[in-house]
Structure formats: structure tokens, C-alpha cells
Design a protein around this motif. Structure first.
Motif, PDB file in Angstrom:
ATOM      1  N   ASN A 305       0.961  -1.455  -0.276  1.00  0.00           N
ATOM      2  CA  ASN A 305      -0.162  -0.081   0.452  1.00  0.00           C
ATOM      3  C   ASN A 305       0.800   0.987  -0.283  1.00  0.00           C
ATOM      4  N   GLY A 306       0.006   2.493  -0.502  1.00  0.00           N
ATOM      5  CA  GLY A 306       1.005   3.785  -0.289  1.00  0.00           C
ATOM      6  C   GLY A 306       0.031   5.072  -0.445  1.00  0.00           C
ATOM      7  N   SER A 307       0.721   5.754  -0.149  1.00  0.00           N
ATOM      8  CA  SER A 307      -0.008   7.226  -0.602  1.00  0.00           C
ATOM      9  C   SER A 307       0.904   8.257  -1.715  1.00  0.00           C
ATOM     10  N   GLY A 308      -0.168   9.187  -1.365  1.00  0.00           N
ATOM     11  CA  GLY A 308       1.244  10.331  -1.940  1.00  0.00           C
ATOM     12  C   GLY A 308       1.098  10.998  -3.162  1.00  0.00           C
ATOM     13  N   ARG A 309       0.647  12.248  -3.839  1.00  0.00           N
ATOM     14  CA  ARG A 309       0.561  13.511  -4.100  1.00  0.00           C
ATOM     15  C   ARG A 309       0.775  13.756  -5.889  1.00  0.00           C
ATOM     16  N   ILE A 310       0.349  13.927  -6.517  1.00  0.00           N
ATOM     17  CA  ILE A 310       0.529  14.883  -7.684  1.00  0.00           C
ATOM     18  C   ILE A 310       0.652  16.064  -7.777  1.00  0.00           C
ATOM     19  N   GLU A 311       2.480  16.898  -8.375  1.00  0.00           N
ATOM     20  CA  GLU A 311       3.038  17.460  -8.530  1.00  0.00           C
ATOM     21  C   GLU A 311       3.320  17.938 -10.186  1.00  0.00           C
ATOM     22  N   GLY A 312       2.101  18.563 -11.105  1.00  0.00           N
ATOM     23  CA  GLY A 312       2.468  18.672 -12.092  1.00  0.00           C
ATOM     24  C   GLY A 312       2.042  17.440 -13.748  1.00  0.00           C
ATOM     25  N   ASN A 313       3.353  17.469 -13.081  1.00  0.00           N
ATOM     26  CA  ASN A 313       3.939  16.077 -14.148  1.00  0.00           C
ATOM     27  C   ASN A 313       5.021  14.433 -13.185  1.00  0.00           C
ATOM     28  N   GLN A 314       4.741  14.819 -12.042  1.00  0.00           N
ATOM     29  CA  GLN A 314       5.621  14.750 -11.616  1.00  0.00           C
ATOM     30  C   GLN A 314       4.852  13.431 -10.356  1.00  0.00           C
ATOM     31  N   LEU A 315       4.938  12.517 -10.491  1.00  0.00           N
ATOM     32  CA  LEU A 315       3.969  11.748  -9.183  1.00  0.00           C
ATOM     33  C   LEU A 315       5.350  11.185  -7.878  1.00  0.00           C
ATOM     34  N   TYR A 316       4.878  11.469  -6.773  1.00  0.00           N
ATOM     35  CA  TYR A 316       5.528  11.180  -5.573  1.00  0.00           C
ATOM     36  C   TYR A 316       4.870  10.115  -4.872  1.00  0.00           C
ATOM     37  N   ALA A 317       5.443   8.947  -4.390  1.00  0.00           N
ATOM     38  CA  ALA A 317       4.264   8.061  -3.372  1.00  0.00           C
ATOM     39  C   ALA A 317       5.218   7.167  -2.343  1.00  0.00           C
ATOM     40  N   GLU A 318       4.537   7.082  -0.956  1.00  0.00           N
ATOM     41  CA  GLU A 318       5.471   6.113   0.112  1.00  0.00           C
ATOM     42  C   GLU A 318       5.237   4.738  -0.059  1.00  0.00           C
ATOM     43  N   TYR A 319       6.105   3.935  -0.692  1.00  0.00           N
ATOM     44  CA  TYR A 319       5.235   3.045  -0.609  1.00  0.00           C
ATOM     45  C   TYR A 319       5.702   1.650   0.021  1.00  0.00           C
ATOM     46  N   TYR A 320       4.725   0.996   0.766  1.00  0.00           N
ATOM     47  CA  TYR A 320       5.140  -0.264   2.022  1.00  0.00           C
ATOM     48  C   TYR A 320       4.363  -1.307   1.510  1.00  0.00           C
ATOM     49  N   ASN A 321       5.636  -2.741   1.454  1.00  0.00           N
ATOM     50  CA  ASN A 321       5.419  -4.624   0.611  1.00  0.00           C
ATOM     51  C   ASN A 321       5.376  -4.939   2.641  1.00  0.00           C
ATOM     52  N   THR A 322       3.924  -5.114   2.094  1.00  0.00           N
ATOM     53  CA  THR A 322       3.077  -5.539   3.286  1.00  0.00           C
ATOM     54  C   THR A 322       3.917  -7.544   3.705  1.00  0.00           C
ATOM     55  N   LEU A 323       3.475  -8.233   2.207  1.00  0.00           N
ATOM     56  CA  LEU A 323       4.097  -8.892   2.357  1.00  0.00           C
ATOM     57  C   LEU A 323       5.355  -9.435   2.818  1.00  0.00           C
ATOM     58  N   LEU A 324       6.310  -8.502   2.161  1.00  0.00           N
ATOM     59  CA  LEU A 324       7.623  -9.081   2.743  1.00  0.00           C
ATOM     60  C   LEU A 324       8.256  -7.746   4.027  1.00  0.00           C
ATOM     61  N   GLU A 325       7.642  -7.235   3.832  1.00  0.00           N
ATOM     62  CA  GLU A 325       7.963  -5.471   5.513  1.00  0.00           C
ATOM     63  C   GLU A 325       8.835  -5.559   5.268  1.00  0.00           C
ATOM     64  N   ILE A 326       8.861  -4.090   3.582  1.00  0.00           N
ATOM     65  CA  ILE A 326      10.048  -3.765   2.949  1.00  0.00           C
ATOM     66  C   ILE A 326       9.223  -2.737   3.087  1.00  0.00           C
ATOM     67  N   GLY A 327      10.658  -0.299   2.952  1.00  0.00           N
ATOM     68  CA  GLY A 327       9.654  -0.156   2.925  1.00  0.00           C
ATOM     69  C   GLY A 327      10.082   0.499   1.790  1.00  0.00           C
TER      70      GLY A 327
END
Length: 361
Positions: A305-327
Motif C-alpha cells: 500500500n502507499g500514498s502520495g501526491r501529484i505535482e504537475g507531471n510528477q507523481l510521488y508516493a511512499e510505498y510499503y510492501n506488507t508481504l515482505l515488510e520493506i518500505g
């Protein structure tokens, strides 16, 4: 018979605590079997005198623990114990000197070496020995210096070799070093996901498109005269078509703006792919320029899962893999008004990154 022990001589009422603390440290370096400490080493029912003699026969070093009360200790009659022939501390040190063992005076709690004049004849040689001082404020350092001296006489216990530890974790994406079931079968699994998605698309009913009824189209009366002039001036009718105002006509769908205040629409399902051919599905939910998403593998199991925002032509997100517990984080950009995105997924804790693309599912 082993000749590699360290004999610790002490008075209980003088240096019992410091002697036990030193014994624990030395056992970590030389092993419990190579330290003689009478309280723990002697078995019940044994002759104390014979046991001390046997321990000295197996020893190379005697540590004479001397505290502030080592020389002042007296018996019930007020006689200094060190002057009594049957005093066990006197016997231990005297026998060690007779056997030419290495005798090291250990001064603790600010004690000083006793003068030879106050020592019995069989212990006068002790005052000529170079002493090692142990202080509470720098205990580890002082014990370390003593250990360096003892290592020249007593062999240390071998340090067990540790097996190399391989990294048991992998992460998706990327799957750079396949080792498990997923690595061996992911192509088959991905094929199953594609087949599942095709069936899902085929089962979704198409929305009915309603076009305006030509019989209901009306022309604004206020512009009728202008339209007659347009017909006269432009027989081909281009201006007439452009000036018609149709009632009930649906407005054209809004186009994403390049203005940073208007974010591209990413809501819905997207297909994530990396250079190794791995893919998963991201389900986006958007609110203005901000969004959240969930990641599902080919078995429709949530793995991130993750969340983030869109700024112009850029997309930024924080991401976390819950299966392998790595961010990690996702950094993407678009060159076609948000129809597709490309960039990197970065895992700082693993020190890796991978190129990925997003396309509408």
C-alpha cells in the motif's frame, strides 16, 4: 594434568565482590574450567588444604586480590590474620611463591602495596611484585590490561566461527535473485493473472452511450437572422454548423491541465511492470492532488500500500510492501498527460531501485 589455570586468592570480607566480578570477566576469555575460585570451584566434603594444593599444581598464575582491609583483617582475639600460619590467604600466596608461579598483586578500592616489614617472612617477596590496579571508574579498561598480561601465559578459548548469514528477504519488485517458489513459478503466475484480468474485463458491461435526439435540437431564435447572413456569405455552411446551439448536448469531457493546481486523474486500476517482467495491480483512490493505493499480486492478494501526491507531471508516493515488510518510495513522471507513468521504485533500506511503468488496466 593441566597447567593452565588462573588462581584467584582473596579475603571474603575485603574483596569478595570485586573478585567475583573479575572471575566472570576472565571466564569469558579463558573459559570457566581455567579459573579457580574457591567458593564455586571446591566440591563439598573435600579437604580444603589438599584442594588448594591441587589447584596450585594446575595453575600458572595466582592473582592476589588486595583491598583496604586485606592486611588489617583480624581474628576474634584481635590478631592480624596475615600473621597466623594457618591463614588461608597466607597459605595460598606462600605456596604459589614456593612453586615459582606468576603472582600478580591486584589492588582494588584504592589499596596500596603492603610494606615488607609488616609481612611475614614467607610473603615478603610479594611486596617486590609489580601490581595491577583495578578501579571501578575504569573497570573494563583495567581488566583489559590485565587480560593482555594473562594471555601471554594462558591460552584463550577459541571463538566459534559464525556461518555466513545470507539475506533471507527478497522484495517485489524487483525480483533480482530468485530463490523460492515465487522465483521459479512467477511466469506461470503472471500468465494466470493476465488471463484473470481478461475475463474480468469481458464480464464488465459496457456503459450505454446516449446521443442527443436530432428531433429535439432547437436553434436560438435570437440568432436566426445572423444565421441567414452566414448562409448567404458562406454557402458551404461551416460557420452555420459552428454557430448552432444544441439543447441537451453533453459537454466535452474535461482535459487534464498542465497547471500544477489541477492534478491528473489516476483513480482506478493501473498495471505496474518492471524491467524483469514482474507485474502487479495498483488500485488508486484520489482526492484532488493526493491519492492512496493498494497493491495486489496475481492471486488478488494485497501485498502493499502507499500514498502520495501529484505535482504537475510528477507523481510521488511512499510505498510499503506488507508481504515482505520493506518500505520505499515511488517517483514517476508522465509525458502524455497522465495516460501512462514511468520512473523508479526505490528501497533505501535494501540499497536497491528498479525502473517501473504504470499503465491503465
Amino acid at each position: 594434568m593441566s597447567n593452565g589455570k588462573i588462581f584467584i586468592s582473596y579475603r571474603r570480607e575485603d574483596t569478595s565482590g570485586e573478585s567475583g566480578r573479575l572471575k566472570d570477566k576472565l571466564e569469558q576469555v579463558f573459559g570457566q574450567e581455567n579459573i579457580f575460585y574457591d567458593v564455586e570451584t571446591l566440591e563439598a566434603g573435600l579437604n580444603f588444604d589438599l584442594s588448594i594444593a591441587k589447584a596450585l599444581n594446575e595453575s600458572k598464575v595466582l592473582l592476589a586480590m588486595i583491598g583496604p582491609h586485606w592486611l588489617k583483617a583480624t581474628d576474634s582475639n584481635g590478631t592480624m590474620r596475615i600473621q597466623k600460619p594457618n591463614d588461608w590467604v597466607r597459605k595460598e600466596i606462600s605456596e604459589a611463591l614456593k612453586r615459582n608461579l606468576r603472582v600478580i598483586p591486584i589492588l582494588v578500592n584504592g589499596a596500596e602495596m603492603p610494606d615488607p616489614e609488616v609481612l611475614p617472612d614467607d610473603l615478603k617477596e610479594l611486596s617486590l611484585k609489580h601490581a595491577q590496579e583495578l578501579t571501578s571508574s575504569r573497570w573494563n579498561y583495567d581488566v583489559g590490561e590485565l587480560t593482555k598480561v594473562l594471555e601471554k601465559l594462558i591460552p584463550k578459548i577459541p571463538v566459534p566461527k559464525s556461518d555466513p548469514i545470507s539475506n533471507p528477504r527478497t522484495f517485489i519488485p524487483p525480483l533480482s535473485k530468485p530463490k523460492g517458489w515465487w522465483a521459479k513459478n512467477y511466469l506461470w503466475a503472471l500468465g494466470g493473472l493476465v488471463f484473470f484480468l481478461i475475463l474480468l474485463i469481458m464480464c464488465v458491461p459496457e456503459e450505454e452511450v446516449i446521443y442527443p435526439d436530432p428531433d429535439n435540437i432547437t436553434i436560438d431564435d435570437s440568432k436566426e437572422e445572423a444565421q441567414v447572413d452566414i448562409r448567404t456569405q458562406n454557402p458551404e455552411g461551416n460557420e452555420i454548423y459552428n454557430s448552432l446551439q444544441l439543447e441537451n448536448q453533453e459537454p466535452a469531457p474535461p482535459q487534464p491541465s498542465t497547471d500544477s493546481q489541477d492534478a491528473y486523474d489516476v483513480s482506478g486500476y493501473w498495471l505496474l511492470k518492471d524491467l524483469q517482467g514482474n507485474q502487479s495491480t495498483l488500485a488508486f483512490s484520489q482526492n484532488g492532488s493526493e491519492f492512496t493505493f493498494y497493491e495486489y499480486n496475481i492471486l488478488n492478494i494485497q501485498i502493499g500500500n502507499g500514498s502520495g501526491r501529484i505535482e504537475g507531471n510528477q507523481l510521488y508516493a511512499e510505498y510499503y510492501n506488507t508481504l515482505l515488510e520493506i518500505g520505499g518510495r515511488i517517483e514517476l513522471n508522465t509525458s502524455n498527460s497522465g495516460q501512462s507513468w514511468s520512473g523508479l521504485v526505490i528501497f533505501p533500506s535494501a540499497g536497491t531501485s528498479s525502473e517501473i511503468t504504470l499503465s491503465r488496466n
